[in-house]
Scaffold this active site. Structure first.
Site, PDB file in Angstrom:
ATOM      1  N   ASN A   1       2.690  -5.955  27.937  1.00 20.34           N
ATOM      2  CA  ASN A   1       2.076  -6.406  29.185  1.00 20.34           C
ATOM      3  C   ASN A   1       2.058  -5.354  30.288  1.00 20.34           C
ATOM      4  O   ASN A   1       1.518  -5.595  31.369  1.00 20.34           O
ATOM      5  CB  ASN A   1       2.747  -7.690  29.695  1.00 20.34           C
TER       6      ASN A   1
ATOM      7  N   ASP B   1      -4.786  -5.773  18.560  1.00 13.15           N
ATOM      8  CA  ASP B   1      -4.939  -6.984  17.760  1.00 13.15           C
ATOM      9  C   ASP B   1      -5.915  -7.936  18.440  1.00 13.15           C
ATOM     10  O   ASP B   1      -6.025  -7.963  19.668  1.00 13.15           O
ATOM     11  CB  ASP B   1      -3.577  -7.658  17.564  1.00 13.15           C
TER      12      ASP B   1
ATOM     13  N   ASN C   1      -2.601  -9.593  27.096  1.00 12.82           N
ATOM     14  CA  ASN C   1      -1.855  -8.985  28.194  1.00 12.82           C
ATOM     15  C   ASN C   1      -1.953  -7.470  28.224  1.00 12.82           C
ATOM     16  O   ASN C   1      -1.944  -6.853  29.293  1.00 12.82           O
ATOM     17  CB  ASN C   1      -0.383  -9.410  28.123  1.00 12.82           C
TER      18      ASN C   1
ATOM     19  N   HIS D   1       1.202  -8.226  16.508  1.00 12.26           N
ATOM     20  CA  HIS D   1       0.883  -7.691  17.827  1.00 12.26           C
ATOM     21  C   HIS D   1       0.937  -6.163  17.854  1.00 12.26           C
ATOM     22  O   HIS D   1       0.443  -5.541  18.797  1.00 12.26           O
ATOM     23  CB  HIS D   1       1.892  -8.249  18.843  1.00 12.26           C
TER      24      HIS D   1
END
Length: 252
Positions: free
Chosen positions: A66, A91, A112, A19
């Site tokens: 997020n 990503d 997100n 991530h």
């Protein structure tokens, strides 16, 4: 002014996660192009520098994935830049590992970080989508993206990030398609990074006075001149010998 945002989660716990490949991308640009030191502002780590004479701000939001849009939005408003002047590295589950795409606009696809950015900037910002592959089932996604890259992933990850950093000035020029083409080319087997190709092997246009199309290479004319002189000298010597033979051969 261009803002380049890497998406990821702050802290050493997440540093090597799939991530966090967006963080990795801007880190590589920072290293290669000698940006200023990282410091904290706009709820992010930021560093300033230039690419192709364009002022660039690198960002790694400290708000967690997020809420990434809060940091990017604050910086964009401060510098009064439009969404098209924001490039986001992130990503991408829907691309195989080692693949990437450069695009402008589009949905967030359940990401997100992108969802937060779109809320702050609209959907007109530019994206560099870095493929990490999909674990195969939706319920596995959370653990997959928050897991470190495997050792074997280094074989494609390092060359990809290096190529992106090398070609990043093209993003500053707004030449996203050319950026993508150059990175793809650099990743082909047997291709050396552009800065590792010997200078005398790089094609270029001949400057006035230099050898070019239809011209003789340096030294070739001198060599040819020496050959011509030698031939003429040999011919003259032969004629002289023949004349002397006739002169003295006729005497008893």
């Amino acid at each position: 002014m261009l803002i380049m945002v890497g998406l990821g989660n702050p802290g050493s716990r997440y540093a090597a996660n799939r991530h966090n490949v967006g963080f990795m991308a801007v880190d590589r640009i920072h290293q290669r192009h000698r940006f200023g030191p990282w410091r904290q502002k706009f709820q992010a780590e930021i560093a300033e520098g230039t690419l192709d004479d364009e002022r660039v701000l690198l960002m790694k939001p400290l708000t967690y994935m997020n809420e990434s849009g809060r940091a990017a939005g604050e910086a964009a408003r401060f510098y009064k830049v439009d969404a098209k002047d924001v490039v986001v590295f992130h990503d991408e589950l829907d691309l195989p590992p080692g693949k990437f795409r450069a695009k402008t606009g589009g949905g967030h696809g359940g990401h997100n970080g992108l969802r937060s950015l779109t809320q702050q900037l609209g959907d007109g910002y530019r994206r560099v989508r870095i493929g990490i592959g999909h674990p195969g089932a939706k319920e596995l996604v959370h653990g997959y993206v928050l897991h470190d890259f495997a050792k074997a992933d280094e074989a494609w990850l390092t060359p990809l990030l290096d190529a992106m950093a090398a070609e990043a000035p093209l993003l500053a020029e707004g030449k996203d398609a050319t950026f993508a083409n150059r990175v793809h080319l650099a990743l082909q087997p047997g291709q050396a990074p552009r800065d590792q190709v010997p200078r005398d092997a790089r094609p270029r246009t001949a400057a006035p006075g230099e050898p070019g199309a239809g011209e003789t290479a340096p030294g070739a004319g001198a060599a040819a001149g020496k050959d011509d002189t030698a031939a003429k000298t040999s011919k003259a010597g032969g004629a002289l010998a023949e004349g002397l033979a006739r002169l003295f051969g006729g005497r008893k």
